[in-house]
Design a protein around this motif. Structure first.
Motif, PDB file in Angstrom:
ATOM      1  N   TYR A 190       0.816  -1.221   0.000  1.00  0.00           N
ATOM      2  CA  TYR A 190       0.000   0.000   0.000  1.00  0.00           C
ATOM      3  C   TYR A 190       0.851   1.274   0.000  1.00  0.00           C
ATOM      4  CZ  TYR A 190      -4.191  -2.764   0.458  1.00  0.00           C
ATOM      5  OH  TYR A 190      -5.215  -3.648   0.208  1.00  0.00           O
TER       6      TYR A 190
ATOM      7  N   ILE B 153       0.302   4.208  -2.723  1.00  0.00           N
ATOM      8  CA  ILE B 153       0.042   5.606  -2.354  1.00  0.00           C
ATOM      9  C   ILE B 153       1.084   6.541  -2.977  1.00  0.00           C
ATOM     10  CG2 ILE B 153      -0.064   7.251  -0.421  1.00  0.00           C
ATOM     11  CD1 ILE B 153      -2.515   5.365  -0.659  1.00  0.00           C
TER      12      ILE B 153
ATOM     13  N   GLU C  11       0.271   6.824  -6.619  1.00  0.00           N
ATOM     14  CA  GLU C  11      -0.960   7.606  -6.756  1.00  0.00           C
ATOM     15  C   GLU C  11      -0.653   9.099  -6.629  1.00  0.00           C
ATOM     16  OE1 GLU C  11      -5.425   7.661  -4.842  1.00  0.00           O
ATOM     17  OE2 GLU C  11      -3.722   7.414  -3.464  1.00  0.00           O
TER      18      GLU C  11
ATOM     19  N   THR D  54      -7.766   3.422  -6.967  1.00  0.00           N
ATOM     20  CA  THR D  54      -8.839   3.509  -5.966  1.00  0.00           C
ATOM     21  C   THR D  54      -9.459   2.134  -5.730  1.00  0.00           C
ATOM     22  OG1 THR D  54      -9.273   5.798  -6.536  1.00  0.00           O
ATOM     23  CG2 THR D  54     -11.038   4.614  -5.404  1.00  0.00           C
TER      24      THR D  54
ATOM     25  N   LYS E 215      -7.146   0.065  -3.621  1.00  0.00           N
ATOM     26  CA  LYS E 215      -7.086   0.529  -2.232  1.00  0.00           C
ATOM     27  C   LYS E 215      -8.169  -0.130  -1.386  1.00  0.00           C
ATOM     28  CE  LYS E 215      -6.280   5.092  -1.659  1.00  0.00           C
ATOM     29  NZ  LYS E 215      -6.322   6.542  -2.033  1.00  0.00           N
ATOM     30  N   CYS E 216      -9.226  -0.608  -2.017  1.00  0.00           N
ATOM     31  CA  CYS E 216     -10.336  -1.235  -1.297  1.00  0.00           C
ATOM     32  C   CYS E 216     -10.108  -2.714  -1.005  1.00  0.00           C
ATOM     33  CB  CYS E 216     -11.631  -1.064  -2.080  1.00  0.00           C
ATOM     34  SG  CYS E 216     -12.131   0.655  -2.254  1.00  0.00           S
TER      35      CYS E 216
END
Length: 160
Positions: free
Chosen positions: A109, A113, A116, A155, A158-159
């Motif tokens: 993650y 990030i 992103e 996105t 990320k879930c």
């Protein structure tokens, strides 16, 4: 953005999220506290690694060996991350999806990030940053016409 590795991809190798080979859930590859020769000289990316799935309990360790030149290295060739697999066990990365006709993947993650944040920038650095993660991104990810699709895919990941 990135710490002591000059922004290179190997800076994310402390934690890799992969698909468990037993149950297909999210498993972790990390450097265990009880790594062999933990107090000896360390070469980033060449430390003992442990694969652990919290869901099913699957675990596997891999240890580097001392080579003829006294450096630590794994006895097998490391896998190519461009195929969307981890370096150590060759397992599919957990954070990956199709985007703009290509495979979009991230080690963890933090990696997701950081990329992103880079993709969101309207003005990006143009200096000599040829060793950075951002400079190694494929051109299709950096194109402004793909920005929305790439951010939408991020996105979605990320879930997970």
């Amino acid at each position: 953005m990135l710490g002591g590795s000059g922004g290179m991809l190997i800076a994310y190798s402390d934690l890799l999220l992969v698909q468990c080979p037993k149950c297909m859930s999210c498993a972790k590859i990390f450097t265990p506290n009880n790594a062999k020769d933990k107090d000896g000289p360390s070469y980033l990316g060449h430390e003992s690694k442990r694969l652990l799935c919290v869901k099913c309990g699957y675990t596997k360790d891999i240890h580097p060996k001392r080579r003829w030149d006294n450096h630590w290295a794994f006895s097998h060739e490391l896998y190519d991350e461009k195929q969307g697999v981890d370096w150590y066990f060759g397992l599919p990365l957990y954070l990956q999806t199709q985007c703009c006709g290509h495979k979009l993947w991230f080690f963890n993650y933090e990696h997701l990030i950081d990329i992103e944040n880079y993709i969101k920038k309207r003005v990006r650095p143009s200096g000599l940053y040829y060793l950075s993660v951002e400079s190694r991104l494929p051109k299709w990810m950096k194109l402004s016409k793909n920005r929305g699709d790439v951010l939408k895919a991020i996105t979605k990941l990320k879930c997970l």
